[in-house]
Design a protein around this motif. Structure first.
Motif, PDB file in Angstrom:
ATOM      1  N   THR A 237       0.682  -1.017  -0.283  1.00 36.45           N
ATOM      2  CA  THR A 237       0.220   0.229  -0.005  1.00 36.45           C
ATOM      3  C   THR A 237       1.196   1.220   0.555  1.00 36.45           C
ATOM      4  O   THR A 237       2.292   1.493   0.406  1.00 36.45           O
ATOM      5  CB  THR A 237      -1.042   0.090   1.100  1.00 36.45           C
ATOM      6  N   PRO A 238       0.165   2.366  -0.161  1.00 38.31           N
ATOM      7  CA  PRO A 238       1.540   3.479  -0.184  1.00 38.31           C
ATOM      8  C   PRO A 238       1.123   3.714   1.613  1.00 38.31           C
ATOM      9  O   PRO A 238       2.558   4.232   1.319  1.00 38.31           O
ATOM     10  CB  PRO A 238       0.575   4.752  -0.722  1.00 38.31           C
ATOM     11  N   ALA A 239       1.047   3.246   2.378  1.00 40.66           N
ATOM     12  CA  ALA A 239       1.158   4.191   3.608  1.00 40.66           C
ATOM     13  C   ALA A 239       2.927   2.455   3.864  1.00 40.66           C
ATOM     14  O   ALA A 239       3.831   3.393   4.960  1.00 40.66           O
ATOM     15  CB  ALA A 239       0.400   2.949   4.159  1.00 40.66           C
ATOM     16  N   LEU A 240       2.302   1.818   3.488  1.00 41.75           N
ATOM     17  CA  LEU A 240       3.976   0.694   3.440  1.00 41.75           C
ATOM     18  C   LEU A 240       5.244   0.712   2.558  1.00 41.75           C
ATOM     19  O   LEU A 240       5.818   0.874   3.588  1.00 41.75           O
ATOM     20  CB  LEU A 240       3.848  -0.500   3.250  1.00 41.75           C
ATOM     21  N   LEU A 241       4.410   1.928   1.520  1.00 48.11           N
ATOM     22  CA  LEU A 241       5.908   1.993   0.653  1.00 48.11           C
ATOM     23  C   LEU A 241       6.298   2.570   1.177  1.00 48.11           C
ATOM     24  O   LEU A 241       8.104   3.098   1.439  1.00 48.11           O
ATOM     25  CB  LEU A 241       5.401   2.081  -0.530  1.00 48.11           C
TER      26      LEU A 241
END
Length: 146
Positions: A3-7
């Motif tokens: 996800t964008p947050a994980l990336l």
């Protein structure tokens, strides 16, 4: 799942790792202990250091040894969040190192290691290493300073 947050978190923690090894390789490690929590564990390829003071003493002894070149190259960086404030990181570390001053003869990496880290988010939003374990997978007979 990426996800964008994980990336974004992965990028932030990979940047922290790159900055840490830059501190060691380019600046001599004078501020390296500041990347760790007070009670951190640093397990080098040859011994274990417990607590920020012991880690600082290691980097101080390393600088006092005299001229040494090291390049720690990080590849295959991965993260596994345990919570919003605790993340496990893993990567492959290629170490090029030798005593002396540049330019030294070029040789293959003296060690390829699997590195496992746990980082803890601090109250001010920064991240500090709770632990770093360097697990050699391949190495030659060149001594490391760990």
């Amino acid at each position: 799942m990426n996800t964008p947050a994980l990336l974004a978190l992965r990028y932030e923690l990979e940047s922290l790792t790159i900055d840490f090894w830059h501190e060691v390789d380019i600046k001599g490690g004078g501020a390296a202990a500041g990347y760790y929590t007070d009670d951190a564990v640093f397990e080098s390829s040859v011994r274990e250091y417990r607590g920020r003071a012991a880690i600082e003493a290691f980097y101080s002894r390393r600088r006092e040894r005299g001229a040494r070149i090291s390049l720690h190259v990080v590849n295959n960086f991965r993260i596994e969040p345990d919570s919003d404030t605790r993340v496990r990181c893993q990567y492959i570390l290629s170490l090029f190192a030798a005593d002396g001053v540049p330019v030294l003869p070029s040789k293959p990496a003296i060690m390829l290691a699997l590195v496992e880290e746990v980082v803890i988010k601090q109250g001010d939003g920064s991240w500090r290493y709770e632990s770093r374990r360097v697990r050699p997978q391949f190495r030659d007979d060149t001594p490391t300073t760990g």
